[in-house]
Design a protein around this motif. Structure first.
Motif, PDB file in Angstrom:
ATOM      1  N   THR A 138       0.728  -1.679  -0.029  1.00  0.00           N
ATOM      2  CA  THR A 138       0.188  -0.100   0.190  1.00  0.00           C
ATOM      3  C   THR A 138       1.120   1.342  -0.380  1.00  0.00           C
ATOM      4  O   THR A 138       0.207   1.953  -0.804  1.00  0.00           O
ATOM      5  N   THR A 166      -2.813   7.168   4.744  1.00  0.00           N
ATOM      6  CA  THR A 166      -2.738   5.495   4.183  1.00  0.00           C
ATOM      7  C   THR A 166      -2.275   4.983   4.843  1.00  0.00           C
ATOM      8  O   THR A 166      -2.905   3.534   5.064  1.00  0.00           O
ATOM      9  N   LEU A 281      -7.609  -7.893  -5.418  1.00  0.00           N
ATOM     10  CA  LEU A 281      -7.816  -6.304  -4.913  1.00  0.00           C
ATOM     11  C   LEU A 281      -6.940  -5.522  -5.243  1.00  0.00           C
ATOM     12  O   LEU A 281      -8.049  -4.784  -5.758  1.00  0.00           O
ATOM     13  N   PHE A 282      -5.743  -5.262  -4.804  1.00  0.00           N
ATOM     14  CA  PHE A 282      -4.465  -4.043  -5.345  1.00  0.00           C
ATOM     15  C   PHE A 282      -4.604  -4.074  -6.863  1.00  0.00           C
ATOM     16  O   PHE A 282      -5.003  -2.806  -7.223  1.00  0.00           O
ATOM     17  N   GLN A 284      -7.551  -4.308  -9.183  1.00  0.00           N
ATOM     18  CA  GLN A 284      -8.380  -3.695  -9.115  1.00  0.00           C
ATOM     19  C   GLN A 284      -8.994  -2.242  -8.433  1.00  0.00           C
ATOM     20  O   GLN A 284      -9.009  -1.823  -8.889  1.00  0.00           O
ATOM     21  N   ARG A 285      -7.888  -1.812  -7.402  1.00  0.00           N
ATOM     22  CA  ARG A 285      -8.613  -0.980  -6.854  1.00  0.00           C
ATOM     23  C   ARG A 285      -7.179  -0.307  -7.278  1.00  0.00           C
ATOM     24  O   ARG A 285      -7.494   1.320  -7.587  1.00  0.00           O
ATOM     25  N   TYR A 286      -5.671  -0.255  -7.823  1.00  0.00           N
ATOM     26  CA  TYR A 286      -5.178   1.209  -8.424  1.00  0.00           C
ATOM     27  C   TYR A 286      -5.011   0.856  -9.710  1.00  0.00           C
ATOM     28  O   TYR A 286      -4.172   1.084 -10.622  1.00  0.00           O
ATOM     29  N   ARG A 287      -6.092  -0.078 -10.639  1.00  0.00           N
ATOM     30  CA  ARG A 287      -6.048  -0.242 -12.031  1.00  0.00           C
ATOM     31  C   ARG A 287      -4.735  -0.929 -12.309  1.00  0.00           C
ATOM     32  O   ARG A 287      -4.262   0.239 -13.660  1.00  0.00           O
ATOM     33  N   GLU A 290      -4.182  -6.076 -14.101  1.00  0.00           N
ATOM     34  CA  GLU A 290      -6.122  -7.459 -13.748  1.00  0.00           C
ATOM     35  C   GLU A 290      -6.392  -8.169 -14.575  1.00  0.00           C
ATOM     36  O   GLU A 290      -6.205  -8.665 -13.693  1.00  0.00           O
TER      37      GLU A 290
END
Length: 318
Positions: A138, A166, A281-282, A284-287, A290
């Motif tokens: 992160t 964050t 999931l990471f 996806q979240r940070y596009r 994928e």
């Protein structure tokens, strides 16, 4: 291949195959996977993890095997960033190369192969696994994102992400988590010297026993419903790093640290586990990446059916 490897892996393979069949036959549809995942992680995993740690004294825990795991993971993480560059894609791929599926596959496999003593070693790793790797990822992702956004932000303009907030949020989410929390609570309970009352322990044990078969079938269902597509060549490379290079480095560092026997064996096997779904999931979240990450998770899991048997046979000689 020795009898321990066969007897430990065969139930895993069969249960994953049963799940794969259910997915291919559409007995379990794609829109039900999230509900099954919630069942596994929110209802079945916490009782198993709490009960496994509820009799473990802190003096029984050994952090040296875990150190070997994270030193190897850190080296691979850094090497991936050098290779792919310090950007969102590089960080997500670095996480894929180091983040093991320690819960859905690891708990079932280690419990079958190495019993309660092996589970204590694995759960020591699990208690730190997400906290260290996901929090680090992160931070690196946010730094990479800030670097990518910098040319588009005028000096002094608003828009800089609050890094301290964050990091604190990542730490909180890693601790207050359906996997981390019951491990820590079970360990705290063990230090009191109390025992779980029999009337309470029985349903907790039954829920925990349901975890492994349901989790492994969920892996098979996910495999059946997830297309690999055009990314399979690159996915094979990342799966090889995760399934083969990571355990080889853990074995090397473990031996250098003077480790032998069950603790080192469990850490090497944990490092050889396939890529965990949290990496997706990471992505996806940070596009970013994928499709490649999805393919890597699938290829790594399929490859593990063979690579795990090799690693377990070799690790048993350490």
């Amino acid at each position: 291949m020795n009898g321990l490897v066969v007897s430990s892996l065969l139930p895993v393979v069969i249960l994953i195959a049963v799940g794969w069949l259910a997915g291919r036959m559409r007995w379990i549809r794609g829109d039900s996977v999230e509900d099954l995942s919630n069942l596994v992680f929110l209802l079945l995993a916490p009782p198993l993890l709490f009960r496994s740690m509820s009799t473990v004294r802190i003096e029984q825990l050994s952090l040296k095997p875990v150190a070997a795991y994270f030193v190897a993971a850190g080296l691979i993480f850094a090497a991936t960033l050098v290779w792919r560059g310090f950007n969102r894609t590089g960080v997500v791929l670095a996480l894929a190369n180091t983040y093991s599926n320690t819960v859905m596959i690891g708990i079932a496999l280690v419990g079958l192969a190495y019993g309660p003593q092996g589970m204590v070693v694995l759960l020591t790793l699990i208690s730190l696994h997400s906290l260290v790797l996901l929090t680090s990822a992160t931070v690196f992702l946010e730094l990479a994102l800030a670097q990518e956004d910098a040319p588009r932000i005028e000096p002094g303009a608003a828009g800089r992400r609050p890094m301290a907030r964050t990091v604190l949020r990542a730490l909180r989410n890693a601790i207050v988590h359906p996997v981390q929390a019951p491990i820590l609570l079970g360990l705290l309970f063990a230090q009191t010297g109390l025992e779980i009352p029999a009337a309470v322990d029985k349903p907790i044990a039954l829920l925990g026993q349901a975890f492994s078969p349901v989790a492994l079938m969920l892996v098979g269902i996910t495999l059946a419903l997830t297309p690999v597509g055009q990314h399979w060549r690159a996915a094979l490379l990342h799966a090889s790093i995760k399934n083969l290079v990571h355990p080889a480095l853990v074995a090397a560092f473990g031996l250098a640290f003077g480790l032998r026997g069950l603790p080192l064996t469990v850490m090497v096997v944990a490092a050889s586990l396939p890529i965990g779904a949290n990496v997706f999931l990471f992505a996806q979240r940070y596009r970013t990446s994928e499709g490649l990450i999805t393919a890597s998770v699938v290829v790594s899991t399929v490859m593990a059916l063979v690579s795990l048997s090799i690693v377990m046979a070799l690790a048993g000689r350490l």
